[in-house]
Design a protein around this motif. Sequence first.
Motif, PDB file in Angstrom:
ATOM      1  N   PHE A 212      32.845  41.467  24.349  1.00  0.00           N
ATOM      2  CA  PHE A 212      32.289  40.116  24.381  1.00  0.00           C
ATOM      3  C   PHE A 212      32.332  39.488  22.985  1.00  0.00           C
ATOM      4  O   PHE A 212      32.730  38.328  22.826  1.00  0.00           O
ATOM      5  N   GLY A 213      31.932  40.275  21.976  1.00  0.00           N
ATOM      6  CA  GLY A 213      31.945  39.761  20.602  1.00  0.00           C
ATOM      7  C   GLY A 213      33.337  39.412  20.121  1.00  0.00           C
ATOM      8  O   GLY A 213      33.543  38.402  19.438  1.00  0.00           O
ATOM      9  N   LEU A 214      34.320  40.246  20.474  1.00  0.00           N
ATOM     10  CA  LEU A 214      35.704  39.957  20.102  1.00  0.00           C
ATOM     11  C   LEU A 214      36.184  38.646  20.732  1.00  0.00           C
ATOM     12  O   LEU A 214      36.815  37.820  20.072  1.00  0.00           O
ATOM     13  N   GLY A 215      35.867  38.457  22.011  1.00  0.00           N
ATOM     14  CA  GLY A 215      36.277  37.233  22.680  1.00  0.00           C
ATOM     15  C   GLY A 215      35.619  36.014  22.082  1.00  0.00           C
ATOM     16  O   GLY A 215      36.271  34.992  21.830  1.00  0.00           O
ATOM     17  N   TYR A 216      34.328  36.126  21.819  1.00  0.00           N
ATOM     18  CA  TYR A 216      33.585  35.000  21.262  1.00  0.00           C
ATOM     19  C   TYR A 216      34.075  34.653  19.856  1.00  0.00           C
ATOM     20  O   TYR A 216      34.241  33.487  19.506  1.00  0.00           O
ATOM     21  N   ALA A 217      34.351  35.703  19.055  1.00  0.00           N
ATOM     22  CA  ALA A 217      34.755  35.470  17.664  1.00  0.00           C
ATOM     23  C   ALA A 217      36.191  34.986  17.543  1.00  0.00           C
ATOM     24  O   ALA A 217      36.530  34.232  16.627  1.00  0.00           O
ATOM     25  N   SER A 218      37.061  35.424  18.463  1.00  0.00           N
ATOM     26  CA  SER A 218      38.483  35.100  18.325  1.00  0.00           C
ATOM     27  C   SER A 218      38.907  33.864  19.098  1.00  0.00           C
ATOM     28  O   SER A 218      40.058  33.430  19.003  1.00  0.00           O
ATOM     29  N   GLY A 219      37.985  33.273  19.878  1.00  0.00           N
ATOM     30  CA  GLY A 219      38.339  32.135  20.709  1.00  0.00           C
ATOM     31  C   GLY A 219      38.966  30.988  19.946  1.00  0.00           C
ATOM     32  O   GLY A 219      40.039  30.480  20.309  1.00  0.00           O
ATOM     33  N   GLY A 220      38.319  30.580  18.866  1.00  0.00           N
ATOM     34  CA  GLY A 220      38.827  29.458  18.080  1.00  0.00           C
ATOM     35  C   GLY A 220      40.186  29.748  17.465  1.00  0.00           C
ATOM     36  O   GLY A 220      41.090  28.898  17.480  1.00  0.00           O
ATOM     37  N   PHE A 221      40.359  30.972  16.943  1.00  0.00           N
ATOM     38  CA  PHE A 221      41.626  31.349  16.319  1.00  0.00           C
ATOM     39  C   PHE A 221      42.758  31.382  17.350  1.00  0.00           C
ATOM     40  O   PHE A 221      43.838  30.816  17.130  1.00  0.00           O
ATOM     41  N   ILE A 222      42.508  32.043  18.491  1.00  0.00           N
ATOM     42  CA  ILE A 222      43.539  32.135  19.530  1.00  0.00           C
ATOM     43  C   ILE A 222      43.881  30.755  20.086  1.00  0.00           C
ATOM     44  O   ILE A 222      45.045  30.428  20.311  1.00  0.00           O
ATOM     45  N   GLY A 223      42.845  29.935  20.297  1.00  0.00           N
ATOM     46  CA  GLY A 223      43.083  28.588  20.801  1.00  0.00           C
ATOM     47  C   GLY A 223      43.959  27.778  19.877  1.00  0.00           C
ATOM     48  O   GLY A 223      44.915  27.114  20.313  1.00  0.00           O
ATOM     49  N   GLY A 224      43.665  27.836  18.577  1.00  0.00           N
ATOM     50  CA  GLY A 224      44.470  27.091  17.615  1.00  0.00           C
ATOM     51  C   GLY A 224      45.896  27.606  17.529  1.00  0.00           C
ATOM     52  O   GLY A 224      46.850  26.825  17.431  1.00  0.00           O
ATOM     53  N   LEU A 225      46.060  28.922  17.590  1.00  0.00           N
ATOM     54  CA  LEU A 225      47.389  29.532  17.499  1.00  0.00           C
ATOM     55  C   LEU A 225      48.264  29.118  18.682  1.00  0.00           C
ATOM     56  O   LEU A 225      49.415  28.692  18.514  1.00  0.00           O
ATOM     57  N   VAL A 226      47.708  29.221  19.905  1.00  0.00           N
ATOM     58  CA  VAL A 226      48.473  28.864  21.105  1.00  0.00           C
ATOM     59  C   VAL A 226      48.770  27.366  21.128  1.00  0.00           C
ATOM     60  O   VAL A 226      49.879  26.944  21.490  1.00  0.00           O
ATOM     61  N   ALA A 227      47.796  26.562  20.730  1.00  0.00           N
ATOM     62  CA  ALA A 227      47.998  25.116  20.734  1.00  0.00           C
ATOM     63  C   ALA A 227      49.104  24.705  19.764  1.00  0.00           C
ATOM     64  O   ALA A 227      49.924  23.830  20.073  1.00  0.00           O
ATOM     65  N   ASP A 228      49.140  25.325  18.593  1.00  0.00           N
ATOM     66  CA  ASP A 228      50.193  25.008  17.613  1.00  0.00           C
ATOM     67  C   ASP A 228      51.559  25.450  18.105  1.00  0.00           C
ATOM     68  O   ASP A 228      52.582  24.821  17.810  1.00  0.00           O
ATOM     69  N   TRP A 229      51.597  26.511  18.870  1.00  0.00           N
ATOM     70  CA  TRP A 229      52.857  27.096  19.318  1.00  0.00           C
ATOM     71  C   TRP A 229      53.395  26.410  20.579  1.00  0.00           C
ATOM     72  O   TRP A 229      54.555  26.025  20.665  1.00  0.00           O
ATOM     73  N   LEU A 230      52.497  26.232  21.591  1.00  0.00           N
ATOM     74  CA  LEU A 230      52.951  25.734  22.889  1.00  0.00           C
ATOM     75  C   LEU A 230      52.289  24.425  23.332  1.00  0.00           C
ATOM     76  O   LEU A 230      52.764  23.782  24.265  1.00  0.00           O
ATOM     77  N   GLY A 231      51.182  24.041  22.691  1.00  0.00           N
ATOM     78  CA  GLY A 231      50.412  22.890  23.140  1.00  0.00           C
ATOM     79  C   GLY A 231      49.085  23.329  23.729  1.00  0.00           C
ATOM     80  O   GLY A 231      48.968  24.431  24.275  1.00  0.00           O
ATOM     81  N   TRP A 232      48.077  22.463  23.644  1.00  0.00           N
ATOM     82  CA  TRP A 232      46.719  22.893  24.000  1.00  0.00           C
ATOM     83  C   TRP A 232      46.554  23.238  25.477  1.00  0.00           C
ATOM     84  O   TRP A 232      45.706  24.052  25.831  1.00  0.00           O
ATOM     85  N   ARG A 233      47.336  22.652  26.368  1.00  0.00           N
ATOM     86  CA  ARG A 233      47.195  22.966  27.799  1.00  0.00           C
ATOM     87  C   ARG A 233      47.518  24.430  28.094  1.00  0.00           C
ATOM     88  O   ARG A 233      46.965  25.020  29.022  1.00  0.00           O
ATOM     89  N   TRP A 234      48.417  25.009  27.298  1.00  0.00           N
ATOM     90  CA  TRP A 234      48.784  26.406  27.519  1.00  0.00           C
ATOM     91  C   TRP A 234      47.656  27.358  27.149  1.00  0.00           C
ATOM     92  O   TRP A 234      47.660  28.524  27.565  1.00  0.00           O
ATOM     93  N   VAL A 235      46.679  26.890  26.402  1.00  0.00           N
ATOM     94  CA  VAL A 235      45.500  27.708  26.105  1.00  0.00           C
ATOM     95  C   VAL A 235      44.814  28.103  27.413  1.00  0.00           C
ATOM     96  O   VAL A 235      44.327  29.233  27.569  1.00  0.00           O
TER      97      VAL A 235
END
Length: 586
Positions: A212-235
Motif C-alpha cells: 500500500f505504501g509503495l503504491g501511495y508513494a509512487s503514484g505521482g511518479f508513475i503517473g508523470g512518467l506514463v503521461a510524458d511517454w504516452l499521454g495522461w489517458r494511458w495512466v
Amino acid sequence: MSTETNSVAADGKHRLHPSVIEDSSAGEAGVIASELMAEEASLLEAQAASNPTKSYGATEINNQQTDDNGGYALPKGKLYLLISCVYMAVFMSALDGTVVASLLTVIASELNQVGNISWIATSYLVSSAAFQPLFGKLSDIFGRRTILIVCGAFFTVGCLICATESFTLLILGRFIAGCGGSGFTSLGTIVMSDLIPLRDRGVFQGMGNICFGLGYASGGFIGGLVADWLGWRWVFILQVPLILVVTAVIYFFLHLPEGSPGLGVQGEDVHQKLKRVDFLGASLLVAGLISFMIAASLGGRIIPFTSFTFIGLLLLSVAFIAVYTYVELYVSEEPILPLEVLGVRTVLASSFANWFFTMGALAYTFYVPVFLSSVIGLSPTQTGLRLVPNFIGVSGGSLAAGIYMKKTGRYWPISAVLGGVAVLGSLKLLTFSPNSSVFTQYTITVLPGIGYSCMLTTSLLALIASVPMKYQACTTSIQYTFRSTGSTIGVTVASAIFQHILQIKLNTKIHKLVSDKKLAAKIISRALASSLYAQEAPEYVRDAIRDSYQAGCRGAFVLSVATITAGYICLLFMKEYKLHTSINRD
C-alpha cells in the motif's frame, strides 16, 4: 458482561441487544470472544429451530482441510498466488489515489476545467471513504469472491471511463474507480483473515502495508512518467489489464473451505440474499460519509469554513449519521455495520487509535516536505531523497510487529512500546529548524513512521481477535472507515492551521519590512500561492517568508503531536486476546 443477550421486539423478531457486545474489564485474554461466540451460537440455534428451511451462515470451518494445510485455509501454492494478487490489488488501489497528483494541471488545462481541478483527486477519495464500510457486510452475505469480482469490475469500468474527452465523465470514472479501489483495500485485508491464522497474520499484513505504501508513494511518479511517454489517458488505461489479471486469479483460485464466513450465506438464492441487504442503512451511511468527506476535502480551500455550504454539508452529514444510527439499532434486522460491536473495548480503542494516529501521520507527511522545500530551501529531488528513510521505517515497523506477534502470540507490549516511540518522534518534529543537521533531515519522520505502521498492524489484529469470526469482516470495515476519514480530517485541519498561521505571520512580518502597501500585498499573495517563492523573492523579505512558513509548519506539527498522543492513549486501552495458530479459533 450482561446476561441478557437478546430481546424480542414488538413485531416478535429477535434482535441483538447492544449490551450483548459490552466489554468487561476483567477476565483473561480471549474470554470475551468465547462468550460472544457462545451467545451467538445460541441465538443462531434458536433462529434455525424457528425456521429450519433457512441457512443462517456457516459457523465451523472444515477442520480436516485446514489441518492438512498447516492451519491455513488453502494449500501454500494457491495461498501465495492469491495473496500476491491481493497485494497487487492493494498496490493499485493506493496508486490510483495519488496517480493524478502530478497530472492535475495537465488534465484540467486540456479539458478547460482549471477552476474545478480539485475534483479530479477528490472524487476518488470521497467514494473510497464513503463505500468502504459496506464491503464487509456485503461479502458476509454474497461471499468474498463475488464482491471482489464486483470491485474488479468497478475499478476496470472506472479506469476506462477516465480515458475520456469529458471532464464530467472523468470525475464519474474516478468516483466509480474509487468504489472498486476501496473494496480491494478493505476486502484484501478481510480475505487474508479468512486464509491465514491470526498468529501469522501480522507478517502478511505487514507486507500488505508495504505494498500500500509503495503504491501511495509512487503514484505521482508513475503517473508523470506514463503521461510524458504516452499521454495522461494511458495512466488509467494501463491499469485495466493488471486489474483484470487480479480479478481472474480471484475468480479461479479463491475457494474457501466449507464453513468459512468468507463463503457468504449458504442455501439462499440471489433474491433471498438481496433481501438481507440493509439498503436503507447503507444509503444513509454513504450519504452521511459523502457529505462529510466533501466538506473535509474541500473545506478551507474551495469552500470557506465559514460558508453556508461548508456548515450545511456538516449538518447534513450529522443528520444522515444520526438517522442511520437509529435505523441500525432499532429498525434493521441485519445492520450494514453492527454498531453493538463498538461496545467491545478493544474494537472501540483500536478504531479511535487508527483515527487519531492517521490524522497525525497525514499532517506531518504533508508538511515535512513543505518545511524542507520552503524553509530549508531544498530542491524537489533533495526533498524526495530525505523522505526515503520514512518509507523504510514504515516498512520495518510493520514487518517487525508482524514477526513479533508470530513469535510471541502477543500484540499489546509492542503496541505500547512502539506507540510511545511514535509520540517521542512526533515531539521531535517541534524542534525541526533550518539549522537541523542533514542527519535530522533524513530521519525526522522515521520514529513516528515506525510507530504508526506498528499501530496499523497490531490494532487490526487486536480488533479481529476480540470478536467472533462472524464479525471480523464488518469490524475490519469499521476500522478502515475510521482510518480513511481520519486521513482526510488530518490533511484538512493541518492545512487550515498552516494557512491561518502563515497568513497572520506574513501580514505581520512583510508589512513591517515593506512600507508600500501594494508591493507588500503582492509579496504576501505570491508567498501564499507558492512555497518556493522564498527562493526567488527580494532578498530583504526572504527570511520573513521562511520564518512564516516555519511557523505554519510548526502549527501542523503541533496537530501531529496532539493527535498521535491521543491515538497512543486509545491504543493502551486495547486488551490482549489470543492469536490462534489455525483459522479455526478453538
